[in-house]
Scaffold this active site. Structure first.
Site, PDB file in Angstrom:
ATOM      1  N   ALA A  48     -48.138 -17.649  15.463  1.00  0.00           N
ATOM      2  CA  ALA A  48     -47.095 -16.861  16.126  1.00  0.00           C
ATOM      3  C   ALA A  48     -45.710 -17.236  15.613  1.00  0.00           C
ATOM      4  O   ALA A  48     -44.795 -16.415  15.616  1.00  0.00           O
ATOM      5  CB  ALA A  48     -47.175 -17.031  17.639  1.00  0.00           C
ATOM      6  N   THR A  49     -45.539 -18.472  15.159  1.00  0.00           N
ATOM      7  CA  THR A  49     -44.248 -18.869  14.595  1.00  0.00           C
ATOM      8  C   THR A  49     -43.911 -17.974  13.408  1.00  0.00           C
ATOM      9  O   THR A  49     -42.815 -17.387  13.341  1.00  0.00           O
ATOM     10  CB  THR A  49     -44.289 -20.346  14.141  1.00  0.00           C
ATOM     11  OG1 THR A  49     -44.536 -21.161  15.285  1.00  0.00           O
ATOM     12  CG2 THR A  49     -42.982 -20.770  13.487  1.00  0.00           C
TER      13      THR A  49
ATOM     14  N   ASN B 106     -43.608 -19.837  27.776  1.00  0.00           N
ATOM     15  CA  ASN B 106     -44.559 -20.937  27.585  1.00  0.00           C
ATOM     16  C   ASN B 106     -44.303 -22.148  28.480  1.00  0.00           C
ATOM     17  O   ASN B 106     -45.210 -22.918  28.738  1.00  0.00           O
ATOM     18  CB  ASN B 106     -44.576 -21.375  26.116  1.00  0.00           C
ATOM     19  CG  ASN B 106     -43.190 -21.527  25.534  1.00  0.00           C
ATOM     20  OD1 ASN B 106     -42.424 -20.562  25.461  1.00  0.00           O
ATOM     21  ND2 ASN B 106     -42.834 -22.732  25.142  1.00  0.00           N
TER      22      ASN B 106
ATOM     23  N   GLN C 204     -48.473 -16.456  24.662  1.00  0.00           N
ATOM     24  CA  GLN C 204     -48.995 -16.982  25.935  1.00  0.00           C
ATOM     25  C   GLN C 204     -49.559 -15.878  26.824  1.00  0.00           C
ATOM     26  O   GLN C 204     -50.006 -16.161  27.938  1.00  0.00           O
ATOM     27  CB  GLN C 204     -47.874 -17.696  26.706  1.00  0.00           C
ATOM     28  CG  GLN C 204     -47.334 -18.935  26.042  1.00  0.00           C
ATOM     29  CD  GLN C 204     -48.277 -20.138  26.123  1.00  0.00           C
ATOM     30  OE1 GLN C 204     -49.258 -20.136  26.867  1.00  0.00           O
ATOM     31  NE2 GLN C 204     -47.976 -21.163  25.346  1.00  0.00           N
TER      32      GLN C 204
ATOM     33  N   SER D 280     -51.008 -15.507  18.547  1.00  0.00           N
ATOM     34  CA  SER D 280     -51.426 -16.807  18.009  1.00  0.00           C
ATOM     35  C   SER D 280     -52.911 -17.000  18.262  1.00  0.00           C
ATOM     36  O   SER D 280     -53.424 -16.578  19.300  1.00  0.00           O
ATOM     37  CB  SER D 280     -50.630 -17.914  18.698  1.00  0.00           C
ATOM     38  OG  SER D 280     -51.103 -19.178  18.286  1.00  0.00           O
TER      39      SER D 280
ATOM     40  N   HIS E 120     -54.523 -20.133  18.431  1.00  0.00           N
ATOM     41  CA  HIS E 120     -54.920 -21.343  19.148  1.00  0.00           C
ATOM     42  C   HIS E 120     -54.526 -21.404  20.615  1.00  0.00           C
ATOM     43  O   HIS E 120     -54.940 -22.305  21.334  1.00  0.00           O
ATOM     44  CB  HIS E 120     -54.426 -22.591  18.407  1.00  0.00           C
ATOM     45  CG  HIS E 120     -52.952 -22.844  18.471  1.00  0.00           C
ATOM     46  ND1 HIS E 120     -52.410 -23.759  19.327  1.00  0.00           N
ATOM     47  CD2 HIS E 120     -51.910 -22.318  17.790  1.00  0.00           C
ATOM     48  CE1 HIS E 120     -51.096 -23.794  19.151  1.00  0.00           C
ATOM     49  NE2 HIS E 120     -50.763 -22.919  18.225  1.00  0.00           N
TER      50      HIS E 120
ATOM     51  N   THR F 292     -53.770 -15.576   0.015  1.00  0.00           N
ATOM     52  CA  THR F 292     -55.209 -15.393   0.203  1.00  0.00           C
ATOM     53  C   THR F 292     -55.565 -15.525   1.673  1.00  0.00           C
ATOM     54  O   THR F 292     -55.166 -16.490   2.332  1.00  0.00           O
ATOM     55  CB  THR F 292     -55.977 -16.439  -0.636  1.00  0.00           C
ATOM     56  OG1 THR F 292     -55.627 -16.253  -2.001  1.00  0.00           O
ATOM     57  CG2 THR F 292     -57.475 -16.307  -0.447  1.00  0.00           C
TER      58      THR F 292
ATOM     59  N   CYS G  52     -36.873 -35.800  23.077  1.00  0.00           N
ATOM     60  CA  CYS G  52     -36.378 -37.171  23.002  1.00  0.00           C
ATOM     61  C   CYS G  52     -35.501 -37.345  21.769  1.00  0.00           C
ATOM     62  O   CYS G  52     -35.889 -37.024  20.661  1.00  0.00           O
ATOM     63  CB  CYS G  52     -37.531 -38.157  22.921  1.00  0.00           C
ATOM     64  SG  CYS G  52     -38.485 -38.216  24.420  1.00  0.00           S
TER      65      CYS G  52
HETATM   66  C1  LIG Z   1     -47.319 -21.602  20.830  1.00  0.00           C
HETATM   67  C2  LIG Z   1     -46.299 -20.543  20.846  1.00  0.00           C
HETATM   68  C3  LIG Z   1     -45.736 -20.072  19.662  1.00  0.00           C
HETATM   69  C4  LIG Z   1     -46.085 -20.645  18.317  1.00  0.00           C
HETATM   70  O1  LIG Z   1     -47.370 -20.250  17.929  1.00  0.00           O
HETATM   71  P1  LIG Z   1     -48.076 -20.933  16.676  1.00  0.00           P
HETATM   72  O2  LIG Z   1     -49.287 -20.080  16.475  1.00  0.00           O
HETATM   73  O3  LIG Z   1     -48.387 -22.330  17.079  1.00  0.00           O
HETATM   74  O4  LIG Z   1     -47.134 -20.849  15.530  1.00  0.00           O
HETATM   75  C5  LIG Z   1     -44.806 -19.061  19.740  1.00  0.00           C
HETATM   76  N1  LIG Z   1     -44.442 -18.551  20.916  1.00  0.00           N
HETATM   77  C6  LIG Z   1     -44.953 -18.975  22.078  1.00  0.00           C
HETATM   78  C7  LIG Z   1     -44.512 -18.350  23.354  1.00  0.00           C
HETATM   79  C8  LIG Z   1     -45.899 -19.995  22.082  1.00  0.00           C
HETATM   80  O5  LIG Z   1     -46.384 -20.434  23.246  1.00  0.00           O
END
Ligand SMILES: *Cc1c(COP(=O)(O)O)cnc(C)c1O
Length: 391
Positions: A81-82, A161, A189, A209, A211, A249, A334
């Site tokens: 998602a990044t 998130n 999310q 995303s 994961h 790829t 931190c």
């Molecule tokens: C985890 C998250 C991302 C980043 O997703 P990745 O797949 O880890 O790059 C972006 N936006 C939100 C709201 C997220 O919770």
């Protein structure tokens, strides 16, 4: 022989950071790696193995598309998602300079949107930062007031998130469209937690995303509405994969995993929801008689799997230490000198002290009632222990 003691695993209540891969997903992913399997490059046109790998990728594309009501041709694979957020914001703004240089977003977006917007600002684009209300949402009135003739894009997340707060993305998209702008939402999310349908909700761009939804890390997608107005400039150049929007790829195993994970999310939506609602109630009930626990999460407009709670008079980092056996997150950052409270909590008006006393608990498909009960015991013990310390 050496004897090994089995370490007790901490109770995992950090699903909003990442979720474990569903075993059914892991099983699918293992089919596309080794020499006796379908490891071929899905872009190879010159042999059958390539076509077969391509079919695997296309099936996953359909599974992801079906989960959000899209057409498979509208799914662009990314590394997460990044990257999807980067492609949506930078790709759209750079390709549509003539439509306007103005972008509207909010102060509590994920860093992948916040920092991308800041990067655009240094390129000469103008950003309006909306401040959400205490409930973590942006109102249509706020968005309307921020819209300008030169607003090209609005980017507002579906589910936050850290708080779990839910934006009314359909209503916000309608405002963006009223002013001739395109609407992007970060739905990392939201998948499996709220109903998503890009047609009904009139979404133009949506980041996904793998994961956060029981798929693997390192894979995601950007939904790009098929419309002549929605053009993106690629960020990653190369072989012209993904209709020129994202070269590289395709990782068959990652993509097949994300496809399977989304298919399961789609199929088991009701069961997942019921399970999580049950856990949330149990967790809240178990803390109800504890004094000085304040919900930062707007419980009436949030997903049930995220609970951000402040423990009055207790330092979050100390609580985190006392809760070694529970994996949770603080949202604070931190530095060498100090701890900065979460910008999201500060962004919705939580006082600094309370923000530093806050923890985010998040549950998922594999969280058990036992996990909740055990965590409650540990939390109650830690909180009363820290409260009896002389201050
Ligand atoms: C985890 C998250 C991302 C980043 O997703 P990745 O797949 O880890 O790059 C972006 N936006 C939100 C709201 C997220 O919770």
């Amino acid at each position: 022989m050496t004897t090994t003691t089995t370490p007790l695993l901490p109770i995992y209540l950090d699903y909003a950071a990442t979720a474990p891969v569903d075993a059914r997903v892991a099983e699918v992913m293992q089919r596309y790696l080794t020499v006796d399997q379908l490891f071929a490059n899905p872009a190879s046109r010159s042999h059958m193995l390539g076509w077969q790998a391509e079919q695997v990728v296309e099936q996953a594309r359909r599974q992801v598309a079906d989960t959000i009501g899209a057409d498979p041709r509208e799914i662009v694979w990314t590394s997460g998602a990044t990257e999807a957020n980067n492609l949506a914001l930078i790709g759209y703004m750079r390709a549509n300079r003539e439509r306007g240089m103005h972008l509207v977003t909010s102060t509590i977006e994920h860093k992948a949107v916040v920092d991308t917007a800041l990067a655009l600002e240094s390129e000469g684009f103008e950003i309006t930062w909306l401040t959400p209300g205490q409930d973590g949402t942006v109102t249509t009135e706020q968005l309307r007031a921020a819209m300008r003739d030169d607003t090209a894009l609005v980017s507002l997340m579906a589910v936050n998130n850290e708080l779990g707060s839910i934006n009314d993305i359909a209503a916000l998209a309608a405002i963006a469209h009223e002013f001739g702008a395109v609407f992007h939402t970060d739905a990392a999310q939201a998948v499996g937690r709220i109903p998503l349908n890009v047609v009904a909700q009139e979404i133009d761009l949506m980041s996904l995303s793998g994961h956060k939804s029981y798929g693997p890390k390192g894979v995601g997608a950007l939904y790009v509405k098929r419309h002549p107005d929605i053009r993106l400039e690629a960020l990653i150049h190369g072989g012209g994969h993904e209709r020129g929007m994202r070269s590289g790829t395709l990782p068959t195993h990652q993509i097949a995993g994300m496809g399977e994970a989304f298919a399961l999310i789609h199929k088991e939506y009701a069961e997942d929801q019921a399970h999580i609602a049950n856990l949330q109630q149990r967790f809240l009930a178990g803390l109800a008689d504890l004094d000085g626990v304040v919900a930062n999460t707007p419980l009436d407009r949030a997903v049930p799997n995220i609970l951000n709670l402040a423990f009055e008079g207790i330092d979050g980092e100390s609580l985190l230490m006392a809760l070694r056996d529970v994996a949770v997150s603080t949202g604070s950052a931190c530095n060498s000198a100090s701890v900065d409270p979460s910008y999201v909590l500060l962004g919705v008006g939580v006082p600094r002290g309370l923000a530093l006393s806050s923890l985010r608990f998040s549950f998922g498909r594999f969280t058990t009632q036992n996990d909740i009960d055990h965590a409650l015991t540990l939390i109650r013990h830690a909180v009363s222990g820290l409260r009896t310390l002389p201050r």
